[in-house]
Design a protein around this motif. Structure first.
Motif, PDB file in Angstrom:
ATOM      1  N   LEU A 229       4.259  -4.252 -46.667  1.00  0.00           N
ATOM      2  CA  LEU A 229       5.597  -3.753 -47.016  1.00  0.00           C
ATOM      3  C   LEU A 229       6.299  -3.448 -45.708  1.00  0.00           C
ATOM      4  O   LEU A 229       5.798  -2.630 -44.922  1.00  0.00           O
ATOM      5  CB  LEU A 229       5.491  -2.493 -47.885  1.00  0.00           C
TER       6      LEU A 229
ATOM      7  N   GLY B   6       9.614   0.675 -53.651  1.00  0.00           N
ATOM      8  CA  GLY B   6       8.411   0.061 -53.091  1.00  0.00           C
ATOM      9  C   GLY B   6       7.196   0.113 -53.995  1.00  0.00           C
ATOM     10  O   GLY B   6       6.195  -0.553 -53.747  1.00  0.00           O
TER      11      GLY B   6
ATOM     12  N   LEU C 286      12.439   1.674 -49.557  1.00  0.00           N
ATOM     13  CA  LEU C 286      11.001   1.531 -49.774  1.00  0.00           C
ATOM     14  C   LEU C 286      10.496   2.658 -50.681  1.00  0.00           C
ATOM     15  O   LEU C 286       9.744   2.431 -51.628  1.00  0.00           O
ATOM     16  CB  LEU C 286      10.256   1.568 -48.430  1.00  0.00           C
TER      17      LEU C 286
END
Ligand code: PLP
Length: 826
Positions: free
Chosen positions: A399, A430, A426
């Motif tokens: 990521l 995420g 994120l």
């Protein structure tokens, strides 16, 4: 080390010895606080600046230690510790060293002895990292390099090792003479010489000469050849011919170093091993580390000559003081936290560290990575380099945060990569809460504030929980079934809220495993189980008259132990119009708690013959000392008396009730006397009363380290100032106290916990909601660390119970409802 006591006595040639039984010694103990094994342990009572080991002998004896090497008071100690072996010598430290010398002589493997003023531990740890794939290495723990640390290190050698790395440190003349025969190195490394401990030596040359005594039998001695003082020392000692070294000046050196070039984040060392230039990069920039690595390279030329084909081995060296922080996360994750910097070199180190950790622990690899800033490279070049590092690695999910990161796309077509423009994005999209069973590397430049991600991922358990493995309970049931003759039924004793563990969950698991019946203490407990859907027969061990309605309404089966109780029950049943209610009769054959005597039982047969309101489903007795082999005659008499009475009862009443005698200990020790059923309690939780090792532990009480503090000499800890660390030290505070059911008798060192695999004693008095632990021997502990109160190898319930003269039953049954029970199956 493994020696019998007899052999040790023979080796130590003691002044006097009292040997009462032969034992095999597997563990050496010199600091009573480090006690982790009680069996097969030999304690050396040392006299030192840190106190007199003799003062702890009785305490250790009470904990179960049985072998002691001492200096004084043998008769007196032998009288107070009637089952222990004592070996009296004139100097316990010398005795320990002598034992190590003897032990060392058993091994023919290469032994590297490392001495010098600085860098001994670093060189040892670097060598370990570089060679651990090629050898099975035994090495000094931490920097155990003293008169005590060296023998303790050497005694760790075992047959499986193929290489030893030991440090030797001295502070005054005469000391190396004693360390030399313990280590007997075949390869010596002299790290460097400096001014440390110079006050005890007349000249630097004298100190060098003293240190060189370690190497008198070495085949090879490794050092920095550019150091003329050490060279002179080797010449004086007649060892120059055996020396090998690195040099930046001497082309004839074993390792001629052509160039050392320091970059911002790494150093490039150019050597010419086979006439051709070879550039080796190391991830350090300081001069000391570079010199330490050069010594390792010379050692590698002897121990792993093919290393020149793997120059990147060195780039993977981890600093001995690890900069990366590793912590536990939610969902069985491990988090590697490096949120302060992101540059290409530290990224390579961190990724490598992650790969190894994940492999060791069998976890998936997830990497959270921010853009790299101020690299001095063009973005194109930079991310091509990053991709090159990542490309060969197994990473299940990457990521990445930052616009430039999309450049990775082209270079890493086979990796699963999720792109986020900012840390907020994120955090929001995420899916990081879903990551599980992974080793997660979080590496971000400071401005990306990745600490917010860490906060989200990190385990937030500032609480104390009892972890209950229901699968283990079922496995233990299977184990007891395997001991018993086929067809023997099992009753699961879940009285007292399942021994404090939680009756419903345990009953449910046992029910699913087809337990034949369950037993509770009072009718209300049975009612709760029925309401929760448990269908197995449920015995109520202690029914009260006031609860007869509950019994009848919930088809619970009472245990009857007196004539009056029986009559009251029958009156109730007939009033309500029921008949043929099952009950169980308890027979007292020597426990003298509840129950009919064998004679009373036989007399009762007539009552049941004529009465059809109730019938006797089972007859049982309870053993008073099934776990104690010295009482076996008594136990067998109980069994015999019961069997006789049961037979006569059956003859008279005209039918055969089920018969049961054995509890856990009885089942472990007298399975062939089981008759029709057994009653299993404590053993289901993995706690054996007869020392069986076949059980699966099911309970673990854990908490978190709340705070860590330094204590100065003279300070005291806790109420009544009972906690003392005469030389100062480190303590920790944990959130559990006597209000949680954590026994106050564990105060003042009688109890202990485990933290990072180390045993840490309770220090001072246990408070109501907290207590303090001694972390002096576990300085690596960090706030937030998991602390195990019982349930791992170091914190066995049996040993803890013994320490405060109680039984494991009490320790678990006392745990207050405030402690959260967490059930799982694994
Ligand atoms: C509690 C109890 C048991 C179970 O004992 P363990 O030692 O835990 O196996 C068995 N029988 C009776 C009568 C009990 O009270």
């Amino acid at each position: 080390m493994i020696y019998t006591i007899e052999k040790i006595v023979h080796r130590l040639r003691p002044l006097q010895s009292i040997v009462r039984f032969d034992d095999t010694i597997e563990h050496i103990l010199t600091d009573s606080r480090s006690l982790s094994h009680t069996k097969h342990t030999l304690f050396f009572a040392l006299l030192g600046e840190s106190g007199d080991g003799h003062l702890y002998i009785e305490q250790l004896y009470q904990h179960g230690v049985r072998n002691f090497v001492i200096i004084n008071h043998i008769e007196e100690l032998a009288e107070r510790c009637p089952e222990a072996n004592f070996i009296a010598v004139s100097d316990t430290l010398r005795a320990l060293q002598r034992l190590a010398i003897e032990w060392r002589a058993n091994f023919q493997i290469p032994v590297v002895g490392i001495t010098g003023s600085n860098g001994k531990t670093v060189v040892k740890e670097f060598l370990y990292q570089l060679l651990c794939d090629s050898y099975n290495i035994v090495r000094s723990p931490k920097s155990y390099n003293s008169q005590l640390g060296v023998p303790l290190s050497v005694l760790q050698m075992s047959e499986s090792h193929t290489l030893a790395l030991f440090e030797a440190g001295i502070s005054k003349p005469g000391e190396m003479e004693r360390l030399f025969p313990i280590i007997r190195p075949t390869i010596g490394i002299f790290t460097n010489i400096g001014s440390a401990h110079q006050e005890n030596f007349n000249t630097l040359a004298q100190k060098i000469d003293e240190k060189l005594q370690l190497f008198s039998e070495c085949e090879r001695i490794i050092y920095n050849m550019d150091d003329s003082q050490i060279t002179d020392g080797l010449r004086r000692a007649g060892l120059l011919g055996r020396s090998r070294g690195w040099s930046t000046e001497n082309k004839e050196a074993t390792l001629f170093v052509k160039k050392i070039e320091t970059q911002e984040r790494f150093t490039e060392i150019t050597i010419a091993p086979l006439g051709k230039d070879l550039v080796i990069r190391i991830p350090f920039v300081d001069k000391a580390s570079v010199e330490d690595v050069l010594l390792c390279m010379v050692a590698m030329m002897l121990l792993k000559p093919d290393f020149i084909e793997q120059p990147d081995l060195f780039m993977r060296l981890e600093p001995v003081e690890m900069r990366l922080e590793v912590k536990k996360g939610n969902n069985d994750n491990i988090i590697i936290n490096d949120v302060c910097s992101n540059d290409i070199n530290s990224l390579a180190i961190a990724l490598d560290f992650q790969q190894r950790r994940a492999k060791e622990m069998g976890l998936q690899r997830v990497v959270l990575l921010s853009e790299i800033q101020q690299s001095g490279l063009s973005a194109r070049q930079l991310y091509r380099n990053v991709a090159e590092i990542i490309q060969p690695l197994a990473i299940e999910h990457l990521l990445v945060v930052g616009k430039e990161m999309t450049r990775l796309q082209d270079y890493l077509p086979d990796h699963k990569i999720s792109y986020f423009s900012s840390t907020e994005e994120l955090l929001e999209h995420g899916g990081i809460e879903e990551i599980s069973h992974s080793c997660i590397l979080v590496k971000g430049a400071r401005s990306f504030q990745f600490e917010r991600i860490i906060e989200r991922l990190a385990h937030k358990v500032h609480q104390t929980t009892l972890q209950v493995n229901l699968e283990a309970i079922v496995q233990n049931l299977h184990y007891y079934r395997s001991l018993l003759p086929k067809g023997t039924q099992c009753i699961g004793m879940v009285k007292a809220n399942g021994y404090g563990v939680g009756s419903y969950e345990v009953a449910q698991a046992l029910d699913e495993a087809h337990i034949d019946a369950l037993a509770v203490a009072v009718a209300d407990e049975g009612k709760e189980l029925r309401k929760a859907g448990i269908l197995s027969p449920i015995l109520v061990m202690n029914p009260e008259e006031s609860a007869f309605d509950t019994l009848i309404n919930y088809t619970l089966e009472p245990v009857i132990f007196s004539r009056s109780l029986l009559e009251q029950l029958c009156t109730k049943i007939s009033k309500q119009g029921f008949s043929r209610i099952a009950l169980h009769l308890e027979v007292d054959t020597g426990m003298h708690r509840l129950g009919f005597s064998p004679e009373e039982l036989v007399e009762l047969a007539d009552f049941f013959k004529e009465n059809h309101l109730v019938y006797v489903k089972s007859l049982f007795t309870h053993l008073a000392a099934a776990d104690d082999s010295t009482e076996d005659a008594f136990t067998l008499r109980q069994i015999e008396q019961f069997s006789e009475a049961a037979t006569r009862f059956a003859q008279q009443v005209g039918y055969q009730p089920l018969r049961h005698i054995l509890n856990t200990a009885g089942t472990e020790r007298f399975a062939n006397k089981a008759l029709d059923m057994v009653r299993l309690g404590i053993g289901l939780y993995g706690i054996s009363s007869s020392g069986s090792t076949q059980l699966t532990p099911a309970l673990r009480l854990r908490t978190t380290l709340l705070q860590k503090k330094n204590i100065l000499p003279g300070d005291t800890i806790g109420y009544a100032r009972k906690g003392l660390l005469p030389e100062g030290g480190i303590i920790g505070v944990i959130p559990i106290g006597y209000a949680d059911g954590y026994d106050r008798r564990f105060s003042q060192g009688r109890g202990w916990v485990s933290l990072r695999g180390k045993r840490c004693p309770i220090i001072g008095n246990v408070c109501m909601d907290t207590c303090m632990i001694d972390l002096t021997l576990c300085p690596e502990a960090q706030e937030g660390d998991e602390v195990v109160l019982f349930g791992d190898e170091l914190t066995e319930l049996n040993a803890l119970a013994q320490a405060i003269e109680t039984i494991p039953y009490e320790l678990i049954a006392d745990l207050s409802p405030r402690i959260q029970r967490v059930y799982y199956r694994a």
